[in-house]
Motif scaffolding. Sequence first.
Motif, PDB file in Angstrom:
ATOM      1  N   GLN A  25       0.958  -1.334  -0.263  1.00 28.10           N
ATOM      2  CA  GLN A  25      -0.067   0.015  -0.045  1.00 28.10           C
ATOM      3  C   GLN A  25       0.895   1.395   0.072  1.00 28.10           C
ATOM      4  O   GLN A  25       0.463   2.301  -0.659  1.00 28.10           O
ATOM      5  CB  GLN A  25      -1.007   0.022   1.214  1.00 28.10           C
ATOM      6  N   LEU A  26       2.189   1.177   0.678  1.00 27.38           N
ATOM      7  CA  LEU A  26       2.980   2.533   0.789  1.00 27.38           C
ATOM      8  C   LEU A  26       3.502   2.689  -0.631  1.00 27.38           C
ATOM      9  O   LEU A  26       3.477   3.781  -1.024  1.00 27.38           O
ATOM     10  CB  LEU A  26       4.155   2.121   1.824  1.00 27.38           C
ATOM     11  N   TRP A  27       4.050   1.579  -1.328  1.00 23.20           N
ATOM     12  CA  TRP A  27       4.485   1.677  -2.482  1.00 23.20           C
ATOM     13  C   TRP A  27       3.336   2.366  -3.609  1.00 23.20           C
ATOM     14  O   TRP A  27       3.916   3.332  -4.396  1.00 23.20           O
ATOM     15  CB  TRP A  27       5.122   0.267  -2.986  1.00 23.20           C
ATOM     16  N   LYS A  28       2.195   1.750  -3.370  1.00 25.61           N
ATOM     17  CA  LYS A  28       1.030   2.209  -4.475  1.00 25.61           C
ATOM     18  C   LYS A  28       0.858   3.663  -4.141  1.00 25.61           C
ATOM     19  O   LYS A  28       0.736   4.480  -5.160  1.00 25.61           O
ATOM     20  CB  LYS A  28      -0.010   1.475  -4.061  1.00 25.61           C
ATOM     21  N   ARG A  29       0.855   4.117  -2.842  1.00 22.64           N
ATOM     22  CA  ARG A  29       0.613   5.498  -2.564  1.00 22.64           C
ATOM     23  C   ARG A  29       1.902   6.466  -3.150  1.00 22.64           C
ATOM     24  O   ARG A  29       1.481   7.732  -3.549  1.00 22.64           O
ATOM     25  CB  ARG A  29       0.544   5.818  -1.172  1.00 22.64           C
ATOM     26  N   PHE A  30       2.966   6.066  -2.951  1.00 21.12           N
ATOM     27  CA  PHE A  30       3.932   7.002  -3.330  1.00 21.12           C
ATOM     28  C   PHE A  30       4.784   6.694  -4.745  1.00 21.12           C
ATOM     29  O   PHE A  30       5.323   7.629  -5.304  1.00 21.12           O
ATOM     30  CB  PHE A  30       4.986   6.932  -2.136  1.00 21.12           C
ATOM     31  N   ARG A  31       4.676   5.539  -4.969  1.00 21.40           N
ATOM     32  CA  ARG A  31       5.313   5.027  -6.243  1.00 21.40           C
ATOM     33  C   ARG A  31       4.745   4.459  -7.553  1.00 21.40           C
ATOM     34  O   ARG A  31       5.115   3.855  -8.255  1.00 21.40           O
ATOM     35  CB  ARG A  31       6.497   3.826  -5.923  1.00 21.40           C
ATOM     36  N   GLY A  32       3.274   4.683  -7.289  1.00 24.53           N
ATOM     37  CA  GLY A  32       2.399   4.182  -8.214  1.00 24.53           C
ATOM     38  C   GLY A  32       2.288   2.441  -8.529  1.00 24.53           C
ATOM     39  O   GLY A  32       2.253   1.698  -7.568  1.00 24.53           O
ATOM     40  N   ASN A  33       2.870   1.976  -9.682  1.00 24.56           N
ATOM     41  CA  ASN A  33       2.927   0.590 -10.150  1.00 24.56           C
ATOM     42  C   ASN A  33       4.112  -0.228  -9.732  1.00 24.56           C
ATOM     43  O   ASN A  33       4.159  -1.240 -10.057  1.00 24.56           O
ATOM     44  CB  ASN A  33       2.404   0.536 -11.395  1.00 24.56           C
ATOM     45  N   ASP A  34       5.099   0.697  -9.230  1.00 17.96           N
ATOM     46  CA  ASP A  34       6.590   0.145  -8.936  1.00 17.96           C
ATOM     47  C   ASP A  34       6.138  -1.125  -7.658  1.00 17.96           C
ATOM     48  O   ASP A  34       5.173  -0.841  -6.956  1.00 17.96           O
ATOM     49  CB  ASP A  34       7.518   1.061  -8.218  1.00 17.96           C
TER      50      ASP A  34
END
Length: 445
Positions: free
Chosen positions: A50-59
């Motif tokens: 969830q953290l990655w989705k929030r800040f880095r999109g699809n990475d």
Amino acid sequence: MDEEYDVIVLGTGLKECILSGLLSVDGLKVLHMDRNDYYGGASTSLNLIQLWKRFRGNDKPPEQLGLSKEYNVDMIPKFMMANGGLVRVLIHTDVTKYLHFKAVDGSFVYNKGKVYKVPATDVEALKSPLMGLFEKRRARKFFIYVQDYDESDPKSHEGLDLSKVTARELITKYGLEDDTIDFIGHALALHFDDSYLNGPASDFVKRMKLYAESLARFQGGSPYIYPLYGLGELPQAFARLSAVYGGTYMLNKPECKVEFAGDGKAYGVTSEGETAKCKKVVCDPSYLPDKVKKVGKVARAVCIMSHPIPDTNDSHSAQVILPQKQLGRKSDMYLFCCSYAHNVAPKGKFIAFVSTEAETDNPEVELKPGIDLLGPVDEIFYETYDRYVPINNHETDNCFISTSYDGSTHFESTVTDVLAMYSKITGKAVDLSVDLSAASAASEE
């Protein structure tokens, strides 16, 4: 959804969930809705994906960071004063039975480029490397005055009426140096900036006493406690409380449009073509954007690290306050660190936050003094969010709107807002004169 409710609460942020719980305990019929499919609103906790989705999109997060589900990263990271308002609310509502707490290891302050433990008592003042020998003696006398001060005992006042004397005048009486005033005002009394110096000394002394009493509660290295598995546990615990007392919860409700009658009073909330009626609406600023105004913004960095913050005695959880003067700023900067010790990251990993009231549009540059104190970081995310306060008149529109969360790393201002809202909604105060020994029992030492 045809039923009528006393109160409809929109958003499951911590403030809204506390209010929902308090109002349900009072016997009011409460409907609590959120447009999101998760609890917590702005104050939620995220796993790694969830953290990655929030800040880095699809990475995708790198594998070496460990399992996503072992992370609980708070989006509004704050510690609780062990003797403070939030703990009293938790005990008053018996929400402690849904939570486990652990004392926070350390409380520190930044001074002239270095990090020091915050001295909170006369004994600690004498040991602190923050002050020279003569200053230690002066500080010790001041701490003794604060420790002995009792509002109801005029003998302890030393001839001073703290409701009329300013904090500056009280401090001047003890001849304390600027650097000492800095850490006392910001790291002990937890003021955001220096405006408190012109306010009544009574509030300043109360805040210092709260710090010392909280420190004594667990004999730990700090006055703070923090829930295992992160702050996302708190909204859910209050939601459970509300449900026990008959509150109804609905997540994933799109739109959530507040309906107003011709006289300007809110009478219900519409979602998916159905309107639930109510006498009062409680919400966060995002649900009624035309009834709030922007008053500032918070800049912050979220960091994943493989070590504690340097110079904090290897603390697995810690707060470091960087007073505004030390940085040549208008407001303080805060470092917050927690780790696998509080079950918010896999073993060996630490989550650190740097936050402040933004004074520029460049968080990377603005937060650099705090980030430089962290040492090497595995990953770093930057973000700013706007702060809003309500500008409506709740007596004319039946709407009660919370203020946005500030950049500080403790809950005292949050609780003040919640208790003020509760009084406006119900016309009475919450009785927080509770037995705090229950908190000690609820805490996992």
